[in-house]
Design a protein around this motif. Sequence first.
Motif, PDB file in Angstrom:
ATOM      1  N   TYR A   1       0.848  -1.190   0.000  1.00 19.77           N
ATOM      2  CA  TYR A   1       0.000   0.000   0.000  1.00 19.77           C
ATOM      3  C   TYR A   1       0.883   1.238   0.000  1.00 19.77           C
ATOM      4  O   TYR A   1       2.044   1.191   0.389  1.00 19.77           O
TER       5      TYR A   1
ATOM      6  N   LEU B   1      -3.621   2.862   5.903  1.00 19.73           N
ATOM      7  CA  LEU B   1      -4.830   2.043   5.922  1.00 19.73           C
ATOM      8  C   LEU B   1      -5.381   1.965   7.332  1.00 19.73           C
ATOM      9  O   LEU B   1      -4.666   2.184   8.302  1.00 19.73           O
ATOM     10  N   THR B   2      -6.645   1.612   7.420  1.00 16.04           N
ATOM     11  CA  THR B   2      -7.187   1.292   8.736  1.00 16.04           C
ATOM     12  C   THR B   2      -6.583  -0.038   9.159  1.00 16.04           C
ATOM     13  O   THR B   2      -6.044  -0.784   8.323  1.00 16.04           O
TER      14      THR B   2
ATOM     15  N   GLN C   1      -8.201  -2.810   7.112  1.00 16.11           N
ATOM     16  CA  GLN C   1      -7.707  -2.874   5.736  1.00 16.11           C
ATOM     17  C   GLN C   1      -6.292  -3.459   5.691  1.00 16.11           C
ATOM     18  O   GLN C   1      -5.964  -4.254   4.810  1.00 16.11           O
ATOM     19  N   PHE C   2      -5.472  -3.050   6.627  1.00 10.72           N
ATOM     20  CA  PHE C   2      -4.102  -3.552   6.690  1.00 10.72           C
ATOM     21  C   PHE C   2      -4.087  -5.062   6.914  1.00 10.72           C
ATOM     22  O   PHE C   2      -3.391  -5.800   6.225  1.00 10.72           O
TER      23      PHE C   2
ATOM     24  N   LYS D   1      -4.967  -7.636   4.005  1.00  9.45           N
ATOM     25  CA  LYS D   1      -3.927  -8.001   3.046  1.00  9.45           C
ATOM     26  C   LYS D   1      -3.239  -9.301   3.435  1.00  9.45           C
ATOM     27  O   LYS D   1      -2.796 -10.060   2.577  1.00  9.45           O
TER      28      LYS D   1
END
Length: 70
Positions: free
Chosen positions: A47, A51-52, A55-56, A59
């Motif tokens: 990224y 990211l939140t 979200q992180f 991945k």
Amino acid sequence: MAQIPGFKLHVHLDGAIKPETILYFGKKRGIPLPGDTVEDLLQHISYTEPLTLTQFLEKFALYMPAIARL
């Protein structure tokens, strides 16, 4: 208002495993990954913007099956 200190989870998790290693074990174990080359894989698991936490961590679901139980 007091600022709550953040933590740097990415310092410990992000980049801890080389993309080449992820690809190697994915292929060895027959586990599909979102890319067949380092460049392709990195487009999905890296990224450029913050990211939140959710979200992180999402991945990791893309490649953890390939490297779990090393």
